[in-house]
Design an enzyme around this catalytic site. Structure first.
Site, short mmCIF file in Angstrom:
data_model
loop_
_atom_site.label_atom_id
_atom_site.label_comp_id
_atom_site.label_asym_id
_atom_site.label_seq_id
_atom_site.Cartn_x
_atom_site.Cartn_y
_atom_site.Cartn_z
N HIS A 139 -12.96 -0.88 -4.87
CA HIS A 139 -11.53 -0.78 -4.60
C HIS A 139 -10.78 -1.59 -5.65
CE1 HIS A 139 -7.85 -0.35 -2.37
NE2 HIS A 139 -7.70 -1.66 -2.26
N GLU A 155 -7.02 -7.82 -2.26
CA GLU A 155 -6.91 -7.22 -0.95
C GLU A 155 -5.91 -6.07 -0.95
OE1 GLU A 155 -5.93 -10.15 1.92
OE2 GLU A 155 -7.76 -11.33 1.62
N GLY A 157 -2.80 -3.92 -0.37
CA GLY A 157 -1.40 -4.25 -0.18
C GLY A 157 -0.91 -5.45 -0.96
N ILE A 158 -1.75 -6.05 -1.80
CA ILE A 158 -1.36 -7.28 -2.51
C ILE A 158 -0.49 -6.98 -3.74
CG2 ILE A 158 -3.29 -7.50 -4.13
CD1 ILE A 158 -3.42 -10.49 -3.22
N GLY A 159 -0.50 -5.71 -4.20
CA GLY A 159 0.37 -5.36 -5.32
C GLY A 159 -0.33 -4.83 -6.56
N LYS A 160 -1.55 -4.35 -6.41
CA LYS A 160 -2.31 -3.85 -7.56
C LYS A 160 -1.64 -2.61 -8.17
CE LYS A 160 -6.10 -3.31 -5.17
NZ LYS A 160 -5.61 -3.82 -3.87
N SER A 161 -1.30 -1.65 -7.32
CA SER A 161 -0.70 -0.40 -7.81
C SER A 161 0.66 -0.65 -8.43
CB SER A 161 -0.60 0.61 -6.67
OG SER A 161 -1.88 0.95 -6.17
N ASP A 178 -6.73 2.77 -6.94
CA ASP A 178 -7.33 2.72 -5.61
C ASP A 178 -8.86 2.67 -5.65
OD1 ASP A 178 -7.04 2.56 -2.76
OD2 ASP A 178 -7.81 4.62 -2.66
N ARG A 244 -5.77 -24.53 -14.79
CA ARG A 244 -4.53 -24.51 -15.57
C ARG A 244 -4.79 -24.57 -17.07
NH1 ARG A 244 -0.26 -28.53 -12.79
NH2 ARG A 244 1.07 -27.49 -14.34
#
Length: 315
Positions: A139, A155, A157-161, A178, A244
């Protein structure tokens, strides 16, 4: 049994079938390596792999032409009866009728190509190595950013697309959204592609499915891409210490191959597309021999050394 249908090979390499009366629908190739059967034609069949495609070049064809009828009966019977998925004649060389007779007897397709033997072998091995490589589906989203294959995971819905869409708007290319199919073509190389069903599509929550190829043009998509870098998106945790400097690389593993991995914390206001671009360029720069984190470390060390030397002179 898993494998590559012979009909796909014929279509890909534009081969001519010299035995159209043989049913090839059930023939599969399971071994990406090929074999030039020079030593087999002399009668030595020990340690032979019967699952390899057999390729006849000019040398083998010349040897076959000078064989006696008795030799042909003996050798062709063993050679074509060993169960090879097919025999390919290169340079438009054609087998004699006796060879075709034994090929039909043992249901071994005989094919022909116009290409030179070495060039055909190299192309066939390269293509079959990709198609027969070990494969997993994960995924994520795969995007070509400045020539670097960036696999974005995290995960649902985290904003990949959304990050991928912004990268496409900035001129980069989508490989898959996806679901990413990852193939191990060598101990160093992983290639990612999209399933045929979802190729060139992106799902955006609240909008639905969009066709990137139709919306933004063919220059914004590609079918396959090496996986050079993994960016794992995760929710921001204020109690967690994040790297960092980046002096030490982190890795993730797919099919036994290690890939550099950056874990990026997500919070409002962070531009994921710019972060992905910067990560891709920085990774490319490291491959070319320049490491910004190491350069900063060296500057700090030199500064401390100068201060230390100055204090010693004052004493």
């Amino acid at each position: 049994m898993a494998g590559l249908h012979l009909s796909k090979v014929i279509e890909q390499e534009k081969l001519e079938n010299l035995t159209p009366d043989i049913d090839i629908s059930g023939i599969k190739i399971t071994q990406p390596d090929v074999n030039r059967p020079g030593i087999l034609l002399t009668g030595y069949f020990e340690h032979n792999d019967p699952n390899r495609v057999q390729i006849i070049g000019f040398v083998e064809h010349s040897y076959m032409e000078q064989m006696s009828e008795e030799q042909k009966d003996s050798i062709y019977d063993k050679f074509l009866g060993m169960g090879a998925p097919c025999v390919v004649f290169c340079r438009e060389l054609r087998p004699d009728e006796k060879f075709l007779e034994y090929a039909r007897k043992y249901n071994c397709p005989v094919l022909m190509t116009k290409k030179a033997t070495s060039a055909f072998m190299a192309e066939l091995i390269r293509w079959m190595n990709v198609r027969l490589a070990p494969m997993i589906s994960i995924h994520g989203v795969l995007v070509d950013v400045y020539g670097e294959g960036v696999l974005i995971t995290g995960e649902s819905g985290i904003g990949k697309s959304e990050a991928a869409l912004e990268l496409i708007k900035r001129g980069h290319r989508l490989v898959s959204d996806d679901v990413v199919e990852i193939r191990k073509v060598s101990d160093e190389t992983l290639i990612g592609s999209a399933p045929d069903i979802t190729k060139h599509f992106i799902e955006l929550r609240g909008i639905g499915i969009i066709d990137v190829k139709t919306l933004f043009g063919v220059s914004c998509v590609r079918d396959t891409q090496n996986i050079d870098l993994v960016i794992q998106l995760e929710e921001w945790d204020k109690d967690k210490d994040y790297d960092r400097l980046g002096l030490e690389e982190e890795y993730t593993e797919y099919l036994g191959n290690r890939v550099v991995c950056h874990r990026i914390p997500i919070r409002p206001g962070r531009n994921l597309a710019v972060i992905c671009e910067s990560a891709a360029v920085n990774h490319r720069q490291k491959k070319m021999g320049y490491n910004a984190a190491q350069e900063l470390y060296n500057r700090v060390q030199k500064s401390l050394m100068r201060k230390h030397d100055g204090e010693e002179e004052d004493d």
